[in-house]
Design an enzyme around this catalytic site. Structure first.
Site, PDB file in Angstrom:
ATOM      1  N   TYR A 272       7.565  15.354  -1.090  1.00  0.00           N
ATOM      2  CA  TYR A 272       6.978  16.685  -0.907  1.00  0.00           C
ATOM      3  C   TYR A 272       7.879  17.788  -1.470  1.00  0.00           C
ATOM      4  CZ  TYR A 272       4.212  14.087   2.583  1.00  0.00           C
ATOM      5  OH  TYR A 272       3.422  13.169   3.235  1.00  0.00           O
TER       6      TYR A 272
ATOM      7  N   GLY B 162      -5.387  12.515   8.089  1.00  0.00           N
ATOM      8  CA  GLY B 162      -6.747  12.814   7.656  1.00  0.00           C
ATOM      9  C   GLY B 162      -7.789  12.801   8.759  1.00  0.00           C
ATOM     10  N   PRO B 163      -7.433  13.175  10.003  1.00  0.00           N
ATOM     11  CA  PRO B 163      -8.406  13.084  11.098  1.00  0.00           C
ATOM     12  C   PRO B 163      -9.591  14.038  10.961  1.00  0.00           C
ATOM     13  CG  PRO B 163      -6.485  14.332  11.813  1.00  0.00           C
ATOM     14  CD  PRO B 163      -6.146  13.762  10.465  1.00  0.00           C
TER      15      PRO B 163
ATOM     16  N   ALA C  59     -10.974  14.782   8.000  1.00  0.00           N
ATOM     17  CA  ALA C  59     -11.719  14.434   6.778  1.00  0.00           C
ATOM     18  C   ALA C  59     -11.862  15.630   5.834  1.00  0.00           C
ATOM     19  CB  ALA C  59     -13.093  13.868   7.141  1.00  0.00           C
ATOM     20  N   LYS C  60     -10.719  16.178   5.452  1.00  0.00           N
ATOM     21  CA  LYS C  60     -10.656  17.325   4.534  1.00  0.00           C
ATOM     22  C   LYS C  60     -11.439  18.531   5.051  1.00  0.00           C
ATOM     23  CE  LYS C  60      -9.738  14.602   0.393  1.00  0.00           C
ATOM     24  NZ  LYS C  60     -10.130  14.277  -0.996  1.00  0.00           N
ATOM     25  N   GLY C  61     -11.457  18.701   6.366  1.00  0.00           N
ATOM     26  CA  GLY C  61     -12.095  19.867   6.966  1.00  0.00           C
ATOM     27  C   GLY C  61     -13.555  19.671   7.317  1.00  0.00           C
ATOM     28  N   LEU C  62     -14.153  18.556   6.905  1.00  0.00           N
ATOM     29  CA  LEU C  62     -15.561  18.308   7.214  1.00  0.00           C
ATOM     30  C   LEU C  62     -15.795  18.145   8.712  1.00  0.00           C
ATOM     31  CD1 LEU C  62     -16.400  15.833   4.312  1.00  0.00           C
ATOM     32  CD2 LEU C  62     -17.475  18.062   4.666  1.00  0.00           C
ATOM     33  N   LEU C  63     -14.757  17.671   9.422  1.00  0.00           N
ATOM     34  CA  LEU C  63     -14.883  17.454  10.862  1.00  0.00           C
ATOM     35  C   LEU C  63     -14.229  18.581  11.669  1.00  0.00           C
ATOM     36  CD1 LEU C  63     -14.206  13.604  10.914  1.00  0.00           C
ATOM     37  CD2 LEU C  63     -16.400  14.767  11.194  1.00  0.00           C
TER      38      LEU C  63
ATOM     39  N   LYS D 215     -14.934  24.368  10.246  1.00  0.00           N
ATOM     40  CA  LYS D 215     -15.242  24.888   8.910  1.00  0.00           C
ATOM     41  C   LYS D 215     -16.243  23.972   8.196  1.00  0.00           C
ATOM     42  CE  LYS D 215     -10.810  27.245   8.209  1.00  0.00           C
ATOM     43  NZ  LYS D 215      -9.591  27.346   7.371  1.00  0.00           N
TER      44      LYS D 215
END
Length: 304
Positions: free
Chosen positions: A51, A198-199, A201-205, A208
């Site tokens: 990183y 990734g809990p 899922a790129k903001g889908l869950l 937003k």
């Protein structure tokens, strides 16, 4: 914040871990995010030598210097920056691992790493050599425990059979239930913990969801059309008075093999939101069952 034991180690990690990749390179602002995490009871901080070309380790180390004995620092190894810094190559050799750990220790400003993780890995790696390197580092006192960060079932099986790893970091969410097929039960059987990433899922869950859906993209084996149907239905039947973020993070914690959910945060407010979600009421068995009815029981198609 509640803590859970990490595998067969004597480390107890907060149910929410801070994924430090997202804190950025502004040291003052990053420190605010990390200090907010500490205030919320987070004791588990996940970084990597990859990183920001190591700068992230330096920032994390400085921010945690005064509380070093009270926190658990996890970092990763295996991705080697090219001399011109145009990218990186994969190097899981024993020689490189034992060189890289010293650089990480120096950047972190500490004389030991609580959890040292292989940052990926394939079945073609010299796995015995990797394990030998980690075991020697333990004996030498440079690391306390080791694990791997991998979603490949065939690689995970090899480490279960041959090594003394205490954890596996892997992507896991309501939309990515692939680990449930075999990997999570296997790890649970052997007393090895999972640290999830990734809990959301790129903001889908997250809350937003609408904004993310507007981008018009699918996710894993979900088409955009499927997501447009599944996500609102999932929010309606399970979330209720909860935030969608709460449901998503609690879904991970509902599996007993999960020790900590690592979530990134780019602001102190986001840390507080995630902490509130983790501290909320656990999902009931009925809620978990309903989530599984609404979502896909995805399976790994490769690396089996």
């Amino acid at each position: 914040m509640k803590q859970r034991k990490l595998g067969n180690s004597n480390l107890f990690v907060s149910e929410l871990g801070l994924g430090c990749m997202s804190v950025g390179t502004d040291e003052i602002y990053a420190r605010r995010i990390i200090e907010t995490a500490l205030e919320e009871g987070i004791n588990y901080f996940d970084t990597a030598d990859l990183y920001d070309m190591g700068e992230n380790e330096t920032i994390v180390g400085k921010a945690l210097k005064n509380v070093r004995e009270q926190v658990i620092i996890a970092t990763k190894v295996g991705n080697r920056w090219k001399p011109d810094q145009s990218g990186w190559t994969w190097d899981p050799s024993k020689t490189y691992i034992k060189e890289a750990v010293k650089d990480s220790l120096k950047r972190l400003g500490t004389d030991y790493i609580d959890l040292y993780q292989l940052h990926g890995g394939t079945i073609l790696d010299p796995i015995d050599e990797v394990i030998e390197a980690f075991e020697e580092l333990k004996t030498e006192g440079f690391i306390r425990y080791y694990g791997i960060s991998s979603i490949r079932p065939n690689v995970i099986r090899e480490y279960i059979a041959k090594s003394g790893l205490v954890s596996v970091m892997m992507q896991y969410s309501m939309l990515d239930r692939r680990p449930e097929e075999k990997v999570l039960p296997q790890l649970h059987e052997h007393g090895i913990s999972v640290v999830t990433r990734g809990p959301l899922a790129k903001g889908l869950l997250s809350d937003k969801m609408v904004e993310k859906l507007a981008a018009g993209k699918g996710y894993l084996d979900y088409s955009f059309e499927e997501l447009s149907e599944v996500l609102p239905h999932l929010k309606e039947v399970v979330a209720g008075v909860r935030s969608f973020t709460e449901v998503a993070l609690q879904y991970n914690l509902a599996n007993p093999v999960v020790a900590s959910v690592v979530a990134g945060a780019s602001s102190p407010e986001q840390v507080r939101e995630n902490a509130k979600a983790i501290k909320s009421q656990p999902l009931t068995n009925e809620e978990v069952s309903l989530i599984k009815q609404v979502t896909k029981a995805n399976t790994y198609q490769e690396h089996r």
